[in-house]
Design an enzyme around this catalytic site. Sequence first.
Site, PDB file in Angstrom:
ATOM      1  N   THR A  39       6.846  57.636  63.818  1.00  0.00           N
ATOM      2  CA  THR A  39       6.242  58.787  63.146  1.00  0.00           C
ATOM      3  C   THR A  39       7.046  59.143  61.901  1.00  0.00           C
ATOM      4  OG1 THR A  39       5.451  59.572  65.258  1.00  0.00           O
ATOM      5  CG2 THR A  39       5.528  61.202  63.495  1.00  0.00           C
ATOM      6  N   GLN A  78      25.470  53.486  46.399  1.00  0.00           N
ATOM      7  CA  GLN A  78      26.348  54.278  45.529  1.00  0.00           C
ATOM      8  C   GLN A  78      25.905  54.233  44.070  1.00  0.00           C
ATOM      9  OE1 GLN A  78      28.730  56.268  46.561  1.00  0.00           O
ATOM     10  NE2 GLN A  78      28.919  55.599  48.694  1.00  0.00           N
ATOM     11  N   ASN A 129      31.755  51.600  47.120  1.00  0.00           N
ATOM     12  CA  ASN A 129      31.935  52.979  47.578  1.00  0.00           C
ATOM     13  C   ASN A 129      33.373  53.468  47.497  1.00  0.00           C
ATOM     14  OD1 ASN A 129      31.524  50.842  49.652  1.00  0.00           O
ATOM     15  ND2 ASN A 129      32.453  52.347  51.014  1.00  0.00           N
ATOM     16  N   SER A 189      20.235  55.370  50.380  1.00  0.00           N
ATOM     17  CA  SER A 189      20.276  56.538  51.277  1.00  0.00           C
ATOM     18  C   SER A 189      20.198  57.825  50.468  1.00  0.00           C
ATOM     19  CB  SER A 189      21.616  56.588  52.028  1.00  0.00           C
ATOM     20  OG  SER A 189      21.593  55.864  53.207  1.00  0.00           O
ATOM     21  N   ALA A 190      19.325  58.744  50.876  1.00  0.00           N
ATOM     22  CA  ALA A 190      19.128  59.985  50.102  1.00  0.00           C
ATOM     23  C   ALA A 190      20.343  60.918  50.120  1.00  0.00           C
ATOM     24  CB  ALA A 190      17.898  60.725  50.625  1.00  0.00           C
ATOM     25  N   CYS A 208      33.273  55.940  57.269  1.00  0.00           N
ATOM     26  CA  CYS A 208      33.009  55.142  58.460  1.00  0.00           C
ATOM     27  C   CYS A 208      34.291  54.439  58.899  1.00  0.00           C
ATOM     28  CB  CYS A 208      31.965  54.072  58.181  1.00  0.00           C
ATOM     29  SG  CYS A 208      30.658  54.662  57.140  1.00  0.00           S
ATOM     30  N   ALA A 265      20.455  53.591  54.348  1.00  0.00           N
ATOM     31  CA  ALA A 265      20.900  52.270  53.881  1.00  0.00           C
ATOM     32  C   ALA A 265      21.289  51.342  55.030  1.00  0.00           C
ATOM     33  CB  ALA A 265      22.064  52.446  52.913  1.00  0.00           C
ATOM     34  N   THR A 266      21.923  51.886  56.062  1.00  0.00           N
ATOM     35  CA  THR A 266      22.348  51.005  57.170  1.00  0.00           C
ATOM     36  C   THR A 266      21.140  50.294  57.767  1.00  0.00           C
ATOM     37  OG1 THR A 266      24.251  52.409  57.657  1.00  0.00           O
ATOM     38  CG2 THR A 266      23.517  50.954  59.421  1.00  0.00           C
TER      39      THR A 266
HETATM   40  N1  PLP Z   1      26.432  51.190  51.697  1.00  0.00           N
HETATM   41  C1  PLP Z   1      27.338  51.898  51.009  1.00  0.00           C
HETATM   42  C2  PLP Z   1      27.916  51.331  49.751  1.00  0.00           C
HETATM   43  C3  PLP Z   1      27.736  53.147  51.479  1.00  0.00           C
HETATM   44  O1  PLP Z   1      28.635  53.852  50.785  1.00  0.00           O
HETATM   45  C4  PLP Z   1      27.177  53.641  52.682  1.00  0.00           C
HETATM   46  C5  PLP Z   1      27.638  54.931  53.239  1.00  0.00           C
HETATM   47  O2  PLP Z   1      28.798  55.255  53.222  1.00  0.00           O
HETATM   48  C6  PLP Z   1      26.208  52.858  53.345  1.00  0.00           C
HETATM   49  C7  PLP Z   1      25.865  51.642  52.809  1.00  0.00           C
HETATM   50  C8  PLP Z   1      25.563  53.328  54.599  1.00  0.00           C
HETATM   51  O3  PLP Z   1      24.751  54.443  54.357  1.00  0.00           O
HETATM   52  P1  PLP Z   1      24.133  55.296  55.554  1.00  0.00           P
HETATM   53  O4  PLP Z   1      25.298  55.700  56.396  1.00  0.00           O
HETATM   54  O5  PLP Z   1      23.463  56.422  54.894  1.00  0.00           O
HETATM   55  O6  PLP Z   1      23.202  54.396  56.283  1.00  0.00           O
END
Ligand code: PLP
Length: 391
Positions: free
Chosen positions: A242, A184, A156, A204-205, A329, A73-74
Amino acid sequence: MKKEIYLDNNSTTKIDDEVLKAMMPFLQEKYGNANSLHNKGIEVRRELKKAINTIYTELGSNDNDDIIITSGATESINWILKGIYFDKILNSKEKKHIITTSVEHPAVLQTCKFLESLGVEITYLPVNNNGVIEIQDFIDSIKENTIMTSIMWVNNETGMIFPIEKISKICKEKNILFATDATQAIGKIKIDLKNTNIDFLAFSAHKFHGPKGVGGLFIKNSQKLSPLFHGGEHMGGRRSGTLNTAGIIGCAKALELANKNLIKENTTVLELKNHLEDELLKIPHTFVVGEKNQRVQNTCLISIRGVEGEAMLFDLNKAGIFASTGSACASEDLEANPILSAIGSDKELAHTAIRLSLSRFNTKDEIDYVIEVFKKSVKRLREISSSKIDN
Ligand code: PLP
């Protein structure tokens, strides 16, 4: 064996055994590069195509949409926001405006701050005491030069569901692009992208029992979005590098299982979370953020007045219970969590909140044990703090 009870599933989840099993051949004998023309590449390419088709089907997207596999996701969020900057803002004569919320994940907030440093105007919508934005605030924030809105589907920290359908409809009517961070939401809400007005969606998986370091970006109608990564023209030239074959196979399997388990999420997980929440709310001076029926099934952000979240977390950890005081984070520094600080006017929340996020792997016995430990710990910590006050 020492008890281990994992209640930090909004941070990351345990990989499902079936997902791992599906991935293993691609970490061992099926190691070919999907772009190679020999048999070792062809066999991988065939299976990758199937996996990517599964991802399209499970998210309900059309053939004319694009789903690009990313590192998570980031990356997807950075790509959306920076891509829009390159394509629609950089060479524009007028200053452009983006709307987001003050409680987005740092992946959105920090990217928006970066865009602000490049001259983009950003509105960060506040949230009410319930942890969600007011639709009227959103409408009032729209300007002539608003180009995009980026609002998370599910928060989240609180598990609160945002009014994505209404907001994306307004965006569509006003010709504003709409992006959502669905990190989420997947595995908790059934997503059917062909029936939405969402232009971009990130996921994100590892949040739904898949592997870490893999996720995706949905792009409606394959519209233009300048690549973030240039190179060997992988993914139709949209994202070079890749392909992470095992990751993609794992992501597809995890998504399939997540959708299959939605009924379990809405029954077993919800019942366990409600049982936990109802019992913990019997402790005096506690409250949970967000209306129960507007939250996803697995999340409970509880504030225990007079008890530091970090101290509580330490006690739980000692008993083999893994929870969180907020986003993994954000918890690297022990300052008040800025997202929790943004929720309503409750100044104490950012210091006293514990986030308990369940999964389909939790059991009733585990939850009963958590309730017992939690109650004892609150009693102990409150006694310590009152004896400090008395002295
Ligand atoms: N967005 C939300 C709402 C999240 O909870 C998170 C991860 O905590 C992210 C984005 C970022 O995901 P990733 O660290 O897998 O890139």
